[in-house]
Design a protein around this motif. Structure first.
Motif, PDB file in Angstrom:
ATOM      1  N   THR A  45      40.046  38.270  48.767  1.00 55.59           N
ATOM      2  CA  THR A  45      38.677  38.238  48.249  1.00 55.59           C
ATOM      3  C   THR A  45      37.988  39.577  48.433  1.00 55.59           C
ATOM      4  OG1 THR A  45      38.451  35.868  48.697  1.00 55.59           O
ATOM      5  CG2 THR A  45      36.419  37.145  48.487  1.00 55.59           C
ATOM      6  N   ILE A  46      38.080  40.131  49.622  1.00 52.65           N
ATOM      7  CA  ILE A  46      37.438  41.413  49.925  1.00 52.65           C
ATOM      8  C   ILE A  46      37.961  42.512  49.010  1.00 52.65           C
ATOM      9  CG2 ILE A  46      37.259  43.231  51.680  1.00 52.65           C
ATOM     10  CD1 ILE A  46      37.075  40.982  53.779  1.00 52.65           C
ATOM     11  N   SER A  47      39.251  42.475  48.702  1.00 50.26           N
ATOM     12  CA  SER A  47      39.855  43.514  47.868  1.00 50.26           C
ATOM     13  C   SER A  47      39.311  43.511  46.443  1.00 50.26           C
ATOM     14  CB  SER A  47      41.379  43.340  47.829  1.00 50.26           C
ATOM     15  OG  SER A  47      41.753  42.190  47.084  1.00 50.26           O
ATOM     16  N   LYS A  48      38.752  42.384  46.014  1.00 52.16           N
ATOM     17  CA  LYS A  48      38.242  42.268  44.646  1.00 52.16           C
ATOM     18  C   LYS A  48      36.753  42.580  44.543  1.00 52.16           C
ATOM     19  CE  LYS A  48      41.648  38.741  43.337  1.00 52.16           C
ATOM     20  NZ  LYS A  48      41.844  37.341  42.886  1.00 52.16           N
ATOM     21  N   ARG A  49      36.078  42.632  45.669  1.00 49.44           N
ATOM     22  CA  ARG A  49      34.643  42.872  45.674  1.00 49.44           C
ATOM     23  C   ARG A  49      34.322  44.344  45.480  1.00 49.44           C
ATOM     24  NH1 ARG A  49      34.482  37.696  45.101  1.00 49.44           N
ATOM     25  NH2 ARG A  49      33.357  36.415  46.611  1.00 49.44           N
TER      26      ARG A  49
END
Length: 363
Positions: free
Chosen positions: A275-279
């Motif tokens: 998730t963090i990688s897509k933000r």
């Protein structure tokens, strides 16, 4: 409709209103009814201004003992602010966009200190702006249909509407976890973390509303309808959330999550990292600092800070790209200004916490 033309007048027990939000008086209660079901009650500037003015009127009405905020939608309490128009305005028309946020933040602040009990009846989705008009009130009542989230970093934005005030108060750094990942919480999680003050059954919502209208004191009525929502999944993983999201920087959060890969917490860490990688990396840094700095600040101080942040966000690129990718084109493939957290410079983040050219938010 121009925000200055929003007017309501008393007409017996009912009030005239703009159609997207309805106001009624019933017994001892003032009713605010969100009425944009097709848009999941997304807040507009007109709704925000109308709500603020009506709350001011009810404050001096002796027969109104408490205010109930509810929805006409079967799916949502309120899914957020109507930001599509803001995005379509672009950075060139920031002077047209900022007044919406300024008035929304004034409403959030007014609700947090409102002398009469505000009671939000949440029977569906509550995100972003919807959280802002519910979580700061005295009572937040949610059914098994509730779905809470602050997913703003997915569109290059940040968890505003008082996120810097209530997220730090959530236990075990779960507020930071929600800010960074946009984690969706259901009834038990919302109750355990303090987002809700009472859990009720969806089938009892109508009866609860009627009882609140008849009562001069909301507390015993709410206690009568309250249920035990059961164990909270978020509570079960609170220790690992705290160990990772209680870190001193976003990079440290990521490092701690990576160290959990291959352990008993692999699934939790892998999901959070994905998730963090897509933000938006910049949004992640700003949100992290926002939550850290909000701890210990008053609501007004938090909203001044958030107004500074949004004034800078609207001048940047990621918000417009995020709305394009997620809301307009729906390709879910945003091209962020920075490719990773490592690229973010301190000066880029600090710019969001400086007074804007137009001056700080005035209440």
């Amino acid at each position: 409709m121009n925000r200055h033309s929003v007017q309501q007048e008393y007409a017996g027990e009912a009030l005239s209103e703009i159609t997207d939000v309805l106001f009624e008086e019933k017994g001892h209660a003032g009713l605010i009814i969100l009425n944009r079901p097709k848009a999941l009650n997304a807040l507009t500037h007109e709704i925000v201004v109308a709500m603020h003015r009506q709350l001011e009127r009810w404050l001096i009405e002796d027969k109104i003992h408490h205010v109930i905020i509810k929805s006409n939608s079967e799916k949502a309490f309120c899914a957020g602010g109507d930001i599509r128009q803001v995005a379509e305005n672009g950075p060139e028309k920031i002077d047209e966009s900022l007044p919406f946020f300024a008035d929304e933040y004034r409403l959030n602040t007014y609700m947090e200190s409102y002398p009469k009990p505000l009671i939000a009846l949440i029977d569906g989705i509550v995100m972003g702006g919807g959280v802002g008009i519910s979580v700061h009130g005295a009572y937040r009542v949610g059914s098994e249909k509730i779905m809470f989230a602050m997913p703003e970093t997915a569109i290059g934005f940040f968890p505003d509407v008082g996120g810097s005030h209530f997220l730090p108060k959530m236990p075990n750094h779960t507020g930071m976890y929600c800010a960074m990942t946009g984690e969706r919480l259901r009834q038990a999680d919302c109750y355990w973390s303090g987002i809700l003050t009472h859990a009720v059954r969806s089938e009892d919502m109508a009866a609860l509303e009627e009882a609140l209208c008849d009562a001069q004191d909301a507390e015993p009525v709410l206690a009568r309808y309250a249920i035990d929502p059961g164990p909270a999944p978020l509570h079960a993983k609170a220790e690992v959330v705290e160990a990772c999201f209680g870190a001193d920087s976003t990079l440290q959060v990521v490092d701690r999550l990576r160290k959990l890969l291959g352990t008993e917490h692999n699934d939790f860490a892998a999901a959070a990292l994905e998730t963090i990688s897509k933000r938006s990396p910049l949004s992640m840094e700003v949100a992290f600092q926002q939550v850290r700095r909000g701890e210990g600040l008053s609501m007004k101080e938090c909203m001044v800070m958030e107004h500074r942040i949004v004034s800078q966000i609207l001048l940047g690129k990621d918000f417009y790209e995020g709305v394009r990718a997620v809301i307009i084109d729906k390709d879910h493939a945003p091209k962020w200004q920075h490719s990773s957290l490592e690229e973010i410079k301190t000066v880029d983040v600090e710019a969001h916490f400086m007074p804007p050219k137009g001056g700080d938010l005035v209440f």
